[in-house]
Design an enzyme around this catalytic site. Structure first.
Site, PDB file in Angstrom:
ATOM      1  N   ASP A 101      36.041  39.382  48.111  1.00  0.00           N
ATOM      2  CA  ASP A 101      35.862  39.646  46.679  1.00  0.00           C
ATOM      3  C   ASP A 101      34.945  40.853  46.502  1.00  0.00           C
ATOM      4  O   ASP A 101      34.153  41.185  47.392  1.00  0.00           O
ATOM      5  CB  ASP A 101      35.260  38.432  45.955  1.00  0.00           C
ATOM      6  CG  ASP A 101      35.596  38.409  44.474  1.00  0.00           C
ATOM      7  OD1 ASP A 101      36.432  37.573  44.064  1.00  0.00           O
ATOM      8  OD2 ASP A 101      35.041  39.229  43.712  1.00  0.00           O
ATOM      9  N   ASP A 145      36.492  45.873  47.825  1.00  0.00           N
ATOM     10  CA  ASP A 145      37.391  46.138  46.704  1.00  0.00           C
ATOM     11  C   ASP A 145      38.796  46.129  47.272  1.00  0.00           C
ATOM     12  O   ASP A 145      39.108  46.906  48.191  1.00  0.00           O
ATOM     13  CB  ASP A 145      37.049  47.518  46.114  1.00  0.00           C
ATOM     14  CG  ASP A 145      37.903  47.857  44.890  1.00  0.00           C
ATOM     15  OD1 ASP A 145      39.029  47.323  44.763  1.00  0.00           O
ATOM     16  OD2 ASP A 145      37.440  48.679  44.073  1.00  0.00           O
ATOM     17  N   VAL A 146      39.663  45.279  46.745  1.00  0.00           N
ATOM     18  CA  VAL A 146      41.005  45.159  47.339  1.00  0.00           C
ATOM     19  C   VAL A 146      41.804  46.453  47.244  1.00  0.00           C
ATOM     20  O   VAL A 146      42.805  46.602  47.934  1.00  0.00           O
ATOM     21  CB  VAL A 146      41.837  44.003  46.738  1.00  0.00           C
ATOM     22  CG1 VAL A 146      41.274  42.653  47.124  1.00  0.00           C
ATOM     23  CG2 VAL A 146      42.011  44.146  45.237  1.00  0.00           C
ATOM     24  N   ASN A 161      45.296  36.843  45.569  1.00  0.00           N
ATOM     25  CA  ASN A 161      44.865  36.269  44.293  1.00  0.00           C
ATOM     26  C   ASN A 161      44.070  37.241  43.421  1.00  0.00           C
ATOM     27  O   ASN A 161      44.082  37.116  42.201  1.00  0.00           O
ATOM     28  CB  ASN A 161      44.012  35.022  44.579  1.00  0.00           C
ATOM     29  CG  ASN A 161      43.263  34.545  43.362  1.00  0.00           C
ATOM     30  OD1 ASN A 161      43.833  33.953  42.449  1.00  0.00           O
ATOM     31  ND2 ASN A 161      41.953  34.831  43.312  1.00  0.00           N
ATOM     32  N   TYR A 191      49.710  44.367  32.635  1.00  0.00           N
ATOM     33  CA  TYR A 191      49.505  43.082  33.321  1.00  0.00           C
ATOM     34  C   TYR A 191      50.861  42.420  33.585  1.00  0.00           C
ATOM     35  O   TYR A 191      51.174  42.025  34.719  1.00  0.00           O
ATOM     36  CB  TYR A 191      48.625  42.171  32.464  1.00  0.00           C
ATOM     37  CG  TYR A 191      48.293  40.839  33.101  1.00  0.00           C
ATOM     38  CD1 TYR A 191      47.293  40.736  34.057  1.00  0.00           C
ATOM     39  CD2 TYR A 191      48.992  39.682  32.753  1.00  0.00           C
ATOM     40  CE1 TYR A 191      46.989  39.519  34.656  1.00  0.00           C
ATOM     41  CE2 TYR A 191      48.693  38.464  33.339  1.00  0.00           C
ATOM     42  CZ  TYR A 191      47.694  38.384  34.296  1.00  0.00           C
ATOM     43  OH  TYR A 191      47.400  37.175  34.880  1.00  0.00           O
ATOM     44  N   LYS A 229      52.731  41.599  37.214  1.00  0.00           N
ATOM     45  CA  LYS A 229      53.036  40.230  37.633  1.00  0.00           C
ATOM     46  C   LYS A 229      54.543  40.022  37.818  1.00  0.00           C
ATOM     47  O   LYS A 229      54.973  39.306  38.721  1.00  0.00           O
ATOM     48  CB  LYS A 229      52.454  39.229  36.629  1.00  0.00           C
ATOM     49  CG  LYS A 229      50.925  39.270  36.532  1.00  0.00           C
ATOM     50  CD  LYS A 229      50.256  38.929  37.856  1.00  0.00           C
ATOM     51  CE  LYS A 229      48.750  38.808  37.737  1.00  0.00           C
ATOM     52  NZ  LYS A 229      48.099  38.434  39.001  1.00  0.00           N
ATOM     53  N   THR A 269      39.213  30.805  32.723  1.00  0.00           N
ATOM     54  CA  THR A 269      38.375  31.385  33.781  1.00  0.00           C
ATOM     55  C   THR A 269      37.730  32.611  33.135  1.00  0.00           C
ATOM     56  O   THR A 269      38.031  32.931  31.991  1.00  0.00           O
ATOM     57  CB  THR A 269      39.204  31.873  34.996  1.00  0.00           C
ATOM     58  OG1 THR A 269      40.080  32.920  34.541  1.00  0.00           O
ATOM     59  CG2 THR A 269      40.029  30.774  35.636  1.00  0.00           C
TER      60      THR A 269
END
Ligand SMILES: NC(=O)c1ccc[n+]([C@@H]2O[C@H](COP(=O)([O-])OP(=O)(O)OC[C@H]3O[C@@H](n4cnc5c(N)ncnc54)[C@H](O)[C@@H]3O)[C@@H](O)[C@H]2O)c1
Length: 252
Positions: A35, A60-61, A87, A151, A155, A186
């Site tokens: 993360d 950082d992904v 995720n 977004y 997805k 969340t």
């Protein structure tokens, strides 16, 4: 029966990723938890139930070396990798005409490109007949929803990537699946849920269930898709939304 498998989970510090970390650890797995947020990630490790089964990696992904760094850290700590959970993600998008090129690129980089790049890095290490990848997509990758252009695009593409990779890697005995959560309170969704009455009426109230989703609901689905119990499930997107997307429910 407890597993001895090893998972890499991105975005594991909080929310759905933290719940997945806890679920995998409860199943006996060892986890490389990645993360951006180093402090929150350490806290997630501490409350995972088995801190000794968890290694953390602050990264950082979207960084060029992030996938290979994660793979190296998992192999160094545990000697193998069996599952990858893509995720990490960002939300709170806007309609198309209000979205800049930079915002578009950021959504695609974090939510989609990273999943592709981590998968590419990890695939050669996954054992045929055991290895599995789960992408965390969204119900908004399946159904249109106002104000979420980049977004939703990221997805929907993840769901396409899931099906495509299932065709390429299923023949090797490596399963590729996705989950599509409905709205789960969340950090990603909470601000909009509490400040935007229209959004709440659109995504929360028409859920034909006595409660909203919880991170644990999604974590259970992710674990199922990685486990041997889902041994013939490949290319599937498992919707976890309490029935929101398959009903036309209006609360009385
Ligand atoms: N909460 C929902 O309603 C909902 C619904 C559908 C899908 N999802 C998806 O579930 C996933 C998890 O979301 P959440 O609701 O738990 O949100 P969250 O904001 O609580 O957690 C996301 C985690 O990803 C991490 N992250 C974000 N960008 C990163 C980056 N560049 N590098 C490394 N880590 C990064 C964050 O630090 C955070 O810990 C996301 O992919 C999200 O799109 C969430």
């Amino acid at each position: 029966m407890l597993t001895s498998g090893v998972a890499i989970i991105t975005g594991a510090a909080q929310g759905i990723g933290r719940a997945a970390l806890q679920r995998f650890v409860r199943a006996g797995a060892r986890v490389l938890a990645c993360d951006l947020k180093a402090d929150v990630l350490e806290e997630a490790r501490a409350v995972s139930g088995q801190p000794q089964s968890v290694r953390t990696l602050a990264q950082d992904v979207t960084a060029a070396s992030a996938p290979s760094d994660a793979l190296a850290a998992a192999l160094d700590a545990f000697g193998r990798v069996d599952w990858l959970v893509n995720n990490a993600g960002i939300g709170n998008a806007k309609p198309a005409e209000q979205t800049s090129d930079a915002e578009w690129d950021r959504f695609l980089d974090v939510n989609l490109r990273s999943a592709f790049r981590y998968s590419r890095a990890v695939l050669p290490r996954l054992e045929p007949g055991r290895g599995a990848i789960v992408h965390v997509a969204s119900i908004f990758g399946i159904l249109g929803n106002p104000g979420s252009a980049p977004y939703a695009a990221s997805k929907a593409a993840l769901i396409g990537l899931t099906r495509q990779m299932a065709a390429d890697y299923g023949p090797r005995g490596i399963r590729i699946n996705a989950v599509a959560p409905g709205v789960v309170p969340t950090q990603l969704s909470q601000e909009r849920l509490s400040s935007d009455d229209y959004y709440r009426r659109l995504v929360a109230e028409p859920t034909p269930f006595p409660r909203l989703g919880r991170p644990e609901d999604v974590a259970n689905a992710i674990w199922f898709l990685c486990s041997d119990e889902a041994g013939f499930v490949n290319g599937h997107t498992l919707v976890v939304d309490g029935g929101w997307s398959v009903t036309n429910y209006v609360p009385r």
